[in-house]
Design an enzyme around this catalytic site. Structure first.
Site, PDB file in Angstrom:
ATOM      1  NE  ARG A  97      32.145  42.929  37.958  1.00 16.25           N
ATOM      2  CZ  ARG A  97      33.179  42.158  38.383  1.00 16.25           C
ATOM      3  NH1 ARG A  97      33.079  41.438  39.436  1.00 16.25           N
ATOM      4  NH2 ARG A  97      34.471  42.016  37.637  1.00 16.25           N
ATOM      5  CE  LYS A 107      33.055  41.502  45.120  1.00 18.41           C
ATOM      6  NZ  LYS A 107      32.639  43.004  44.827  1.00 18.41           N
TER       7      LYS A 107
HETATM    8  N1  HH2 Z   1      34.054  43.408  42.062  1.00 18.23           N
HETATM    9  C1  HH2 Z   1      35.290  42.885  41.448  1.00 18.23           C
HETATM   10  C2  HH2 Z   1      35.579  43.576  40.380  1.00 18.23           C
HETATM   11  N2  HH2 Z   1      35.161  44.329  39.678  1.00 18.23           N
HETATM   12  N3  HH2 Z   1      33.331  45.967  39.482  1.00 18.23           N
HETATM   13  C3  HH2 Z   1      32.214  46.438  40.169  1.00 18.23           C
HETATM   14  N4  HH2 Z   1      31.540  47.482  39.634  1.00 18.23           N
HETATM   15  N5  HH2 Z   1      31.582  46.097  41.267  1.00 18.23           N
HETATM   16  C4  HH2 Z   1      32.307  45.000  42.107  1.00 18.23           C
HETATM   17  O1  HH2 Z   1      31.642  44.689  43.057  1.00 18.23           O
HETATM   18  C5  HH2 Z   1      33.312  44.549  41.447  1.00 18.23           C
HETATM   19  C6  HH2 Z   1      34.104  45.149  40.298  1.00 18.23           C
HETATM   20  C7  HH2 Z   1      36.015  41.706  42.222  1.00 18.23           C
HETATM   21  O2  HH2 Z   1      35.594  40.670  41.658  1.00 18.23           O
HETATM   22  P1  HH2 Z   1      36.284  39.562  40.669  1.00 18.23           P
HETATM   23  O3  HH2 Z   1      36.131  40.360  39.250  1.00 18.23           O
HETATM   24  O4  HH2 Z   1      35.486  38.420  40.651  1.00 18.23           O
HETATM   25  O5  HH2 Z   1      37.669  39.331  40.899  1.00 18.23           O
HETATM   26  P2  HH2 Z   1      39.010  39.994  40.745  1.00 18.23           P
HETATM   27  O6  HH2 Z   1      38.972  41.550  41.150  1.00 18.23           O
HETATM   28  O7  HH2 Z   1      39.876  39.375  41.746  1.00 18.23           O
HETATM   29  O8  HH2 Z   1      39.509  39.813  39.267  1.00 18.23           O
END
Ligand code: HH2
Length: 274
Positions: free
Chosen positions: A253, A219
């Protein structure tokens, strides 16, 4: 103990949740796993690398992301959830939509991960009574605009109060206490200082009484301190995952599962374990 349908996790060591984004626009891997077979292969690889859970998402929640229509989200994730569940993978589904939650549970997922904290009408009812785990995350605002001007009087107290009250709503609806995970939501309507304050005070979030999940992998906050673009944030992310556990997280995660699992093993073997 964390119970998610047939999967019971003792929590005697940190759990690693691997990420499979079946999206066009996720901030670090958008478009990589849009094709069904690639997403399934990636999920299986993450399990091989030691992921305890594999989180499948069909809608990016990065700052500025646009919503995805229900039919498209279902089309993206259901075949992946079904295939990975059939292979015995503990699948969690990253969604805010009750219809997607219900269909994903039907397809075999064992945990619902809702960045919106189960606030959509029908979201609590979609998980209650199913035995599926529920990860309740805090977000201020909505992804399209959440990073514009995040504001708190006391970020740790406000996030803790929100998580406590949403977990109570889930429990009142019949979700078992040991099926609930809470997550402060790093980067979701938070400035760099808010993220740092929450990170340093994860023990205050854990004090609510549920296992805490921390998601900082690749992030912007990792980029803020390392000066690196998304593709170069692995080492910083692994360091942050270890510190999150040290500060009170029970689950992390992450995108880089193998590297994180190795780091956790060393941390436990050399004196970091509980
Ligand atoms: N961060 C993202 C998505 N889902 N869920 C939880 N519980 N906690 C988090 O910190 C979290 C989450 C964002 O990361 P990512 O899935 O890699 O990216 P994107 O939302 O662009 O798909």
């Amino acid at each position: 103990m964390l119970r998610c349908r047939d999967f019971h996790f003792a929590l005697d060591r940190p759990l690693v949740m691997g990420i499979v984004n079946v999206t066009t626009d996720s901030f670090s891997d958008g478009g990589h796993y849009l094709e069904e077979t690639r997403a399934i292969d990636h999920g299986l690889r993450l399990r091989e690398e030691g992921a305890d859970l594999v989180d499948v998402g069909g809608e990016s929640t990065r700052p500025g992301a646009e919503p995805v229509a229900l039919a498209e989200e279902l089309r993206r994730i259901l075949p992946v959830v079904r295939a990975l569940s059939r292979e015995g993978v503990a699948v969690s589904v990253d969604t805010q939509k009750p219809e997607v939650m219900r269909a994903a549970i039907e397809a075999g997922c064992v945990m619902v991960n809702d960045v919106n904290g189960f606030r959509a009408p029908g979201a609590v009812a979609a998980v209650a009574g199913t035995g599926a785990g529920a990860c309740v995350m805090h977000m201020q605002g909505i992804p399209a605009s959440m990073q514009a001007a995040p504001a708190y009087a006391d970020v740790v107290a406000e996030v803790a109060a929100f998580l406590r009250s949403r977990a109570a709503v889930l429990e009142a609806a019949g979700v078992a206490r040991d099926a609930i995970v809470v997550d402060p939501g790093f980067g979701f309507g938070k400035s760099r200082d808010h993220n740092v304050e929450l990170f340093r005070n994860l023990s205050a979030i854990a004090a609510i009484g549920y296992p805490v999940l921390a998601g900082v992998s690749r992030k912007r906050m990792i980029g803020d301190f390392t000066g690196r673009e998304v593709g170069g944030r692995m080492a910083g992310s692994v360091a942050a995952a270890l510190l999150a556990v040290q500060n009170g997280a029970s689950l992390v995660r992450v995108h880089d599962v193998g590297e994180t699992v190795d780091a956790m093993k060393i941390w436990m073997a050399l004196g970091g374990g509980r």
